[in-house]
Design an enzyme around this catalytic site. Structure first.
Site, PDB file in Angstrom:
ATOM      1  N   LYS A   1       0.832  -1.200   0.000  1.00  0.00           N
ATOM      2  CA  LYS A   1       0.000   0.000   0.000  1.00  0.00           C
ATOM      3  C   LYS A   1       0.868   1.251   0.000  1.00  0.00           C
ATOM      4  O   LYS A   1       1.867   1.331   0.732  1.00  0.00           O
ATOM      5  CB  LYS A   1      -0.912  -0.027   1.232  1.00  0.00           C
ATOM      6  CG  LYS A   1      -1.935   1.090   1.296  1.00  0.00           C
ATOM      7  CD  LYS A   1      -2.847   0.893   2.503  1.00  0.00           C
ATOM      8  CE  LYS A   1      -3.906   1.980   2.602  1.00  0.00           C
ATOM      9  NZ  LYS A   1      -4.800   1.763   3.766  1.00  0.00           N
TER      10      LYS A   1
ATOM     11  N   SER B   1      -9.425   2.060   2.402  1.00  0.00           N
ATOM     12  CA  SER B   1      -8.449   2.727   1.566  1.00  0.00           C
ATOM     13  C   SER B   1      -7.384   1.797   0.987  1.00  0.00           C
ATOM     14  O   SER B   1      -6.597   2.216   0.145  1.00  0.00           O
ATOM     15  CB  SER B   1      -7.762   3.831   2.385  1.00  0.00           C
ATOM     16  OG  SER B   1      -7.019   3.292   3.475  1.00  0.00           O
TER      17      SER B   1
ATOM     18  N   SER C   1     -10.136  -0.044   6.689  1.00  0.00           N
ATOM     19  CA  SER C   1      -9.476   0.069   5.389  1.00  0.00           C
ATOM     20  C   SER C   1      -8.848  -1.208   4.857  1.00  0.00           C
ATOM     21  O   SER C   1      -8.458  -1.257   3.692  1.00  0.00           O
ATOM     22  CB  SER C   1      -8.415   1.173   5.433  1.00  0.00           C
ATOM     23  OG  SER C   1      -9.023   2.435   5.533  1.00  0.00           O
TER      24      SER C   1
END
Length: 447
Positions: free
Chosen positions: A78, A152, A176
């Protein structure tokens, strides 16, 4: 020639350790798949093709190759975690494009275990919202391309669901990891506070954010979590009967859970009851104020992360989010609301080993430029489809999303498992039983 895309991390690592395949062959196969498919999915901000191949060759020469738990396994990271030699832009034009001098500790641990970082995955700006889109386009759910992958950690989830990487590293401050995992048919676990090093942004959203794995199987999630935590999470092997509470209710007043998600919980509960667990309907005593508490912490965390960045370079929804959060900073930093929530919910978990709930209330919003829309519209969209995740960031307790069943669209459905502090192994054990009872398709049919 054998293809290693679509294989689990455990399968790949075993083959590399036994020298049935080289790390370069594994990485090259995944890079080819990324080049062929990611234009339709939008999982990656940056693909490290040359660097990943060079690092794969380095893994092949390691003296400890035969002991590496993730030998030669491609890893997607990420884009809010540092990867040596790469800038992490956190989805924002306001972030400095400066290469990191060192890996984030979680990336370093996975690399030490033999993983090869093949790319950095897309995120919404500052990892704020429950959909992933922005500077780098829209990240789509590989199972349902008309829908957003979620956020996210949406890019990381989309990468694994499409078979572009067998595992990914993400993090979870208000859901997330669990939100995109539920959308994309993956297994994830948000570990409890302190189990895995955090170091996410400026203060981990007051200790609510945790790093964790995204994987296609419970075994892979357990494997990656063990590397991240430097601790094993194996069950006792005895199929210990657990007291499992079943709740179908949204914690947020006025937000309902749609039938596919309540049906998934009911079916999962029936299967678990048949294996000897004690299941009963029981509602956690969520306070009416939990939605306000969540918004205060969510916005305040962004206010801290946005401090020092040029507001003119932030999207309007992010500027508004941070401005709202600045009003709550002092109260949130005190931590009183979170402590009261833990005290309120602790007796419930003294009676129950596991809480089983829907992972989401409904499928994710459409794949659209949500970053161009107003703050309120974004906040309402997120709250309406993912009301069941934030409570467990506020408490700091472990929670998982596990695929179970399908939606009318054919995309995966999912359930959530929550436990008391230190119960990661118990959650993984129950998740493994669900996987055995109702196996799921590992990757989306995107070819």
């Amino acid at each position: 020639m054998t293809s290693w895309t679509g294989r689990t991390a455990a399968e790949i690592a075993a083959a590399v350790r036994e020298k049935r395949v080289t790390p370069r062959e594994v990485v090259a196969g995944h890079l080819e798949r990324i080049a062929r498919l990611d234009g339709r999915i939008g999982a990656f901000r940056k693909v490290r093709a040359d660097a990943a191949l060079a690092e794969a060759d380095e893994v092949a020469t390691r003296a400890d190759l035969a002991e590496l738990p993730l030998a030669g396994v491609p890893l997607a990271v990420k884009d809010n975690l540092a990867v040596r030699g790469e800038a992490h832009l956190d989805g924002s034009a306001a972030m400095p494009d400066t290469p990191a001098d060192a890996d984030h500790v979680t990336v370093a641990r996975l690399r030490a275990a033999g993983a090869v970082v093949i790319g950095l995955t897309n995120v919404p700006e500052l990892c704020v919202f429950g959909t992933t889109e922005g500077l780098n386009g829209i990240t789509r759910n590989p199972w349902d391309p008309g829908r957003n992958a979620g956020g996210s950690s949406g890019g990381s989830a989309a990468a694994v669901a499409a078979g572009l990487a067998p595992i990914a590293l993400g993090n979870d401050g208000m859901g997330s990891l669990r939100i995109p995992a539920a959308n994309c048919g993956l297994v994830t676990i948000k570990p409890g506070f302190g189990v895995v090093p955090a170091g996410i942004g400026n203060g981990d959203w007051f200790g609510m954010s945790e790093n964790g794995p995204l994987a296609t199987t419970v075994a892979d999630a357990r494997l990656v979590l063990a590397v991240l935590a430097e601790k094993e999470f194996e069950g006792d092997g005895q199929r210990t009967p657990r007291k499992i509470a079943v709740s179908l209710r949204s914690p947020l007043v006025g937000v309902t859970v749609s039938k596919p998600y309540t049906n998934a919980v009911t079916e999962a509960a029936g299967l678990l009851a048949g294996t000897g667990h004690e299941l009963r309907r029981a509602e956690p005593p969520y306070p009416v104020s939990i939605g306000v508490t969540a918004i205060r912490h969510w916005t305040a965390g962004t206010a801290v992360d946005a401090a020092g960045l040029d507001p003119a370079l932030l999207a309007r929804r992010t500027r508004v989010h941070a401005a709202i959060g600045r009003r709550f900073l002092r109260g949130v930093q005190a931590g009183d609301a979170r402590e009261r929530l833990r005290a309120r919910l602790a007796p419930f978990f003294a009676e129950h080993d596991v809480l089983l709930t829907p992972a989401l209330a409904r499928r994710s919003p459409r794949a659209a430029p949500w970053h161009e829309r107003g703050w309120l519209r974004n906040a309402l969209a997120g709250s309406n489809y993912s009301p069941l995740t934030p409570a467990w960031n506020l408490t700091g307790w472990p929670a998982m999303s596990v695929p179970f069943g399908t939606l009318p669209s054919g995309a995966p459905c999912a359930v959530q498992l929550v436990g008391r502090p230190g119960s990661e192994a118990v959650l993984l054990e129950v998740a493994q039983q669900l996987e055995t009872l109702r196996p799921w398709q590992r990757t989306a049919p995107v070819d």
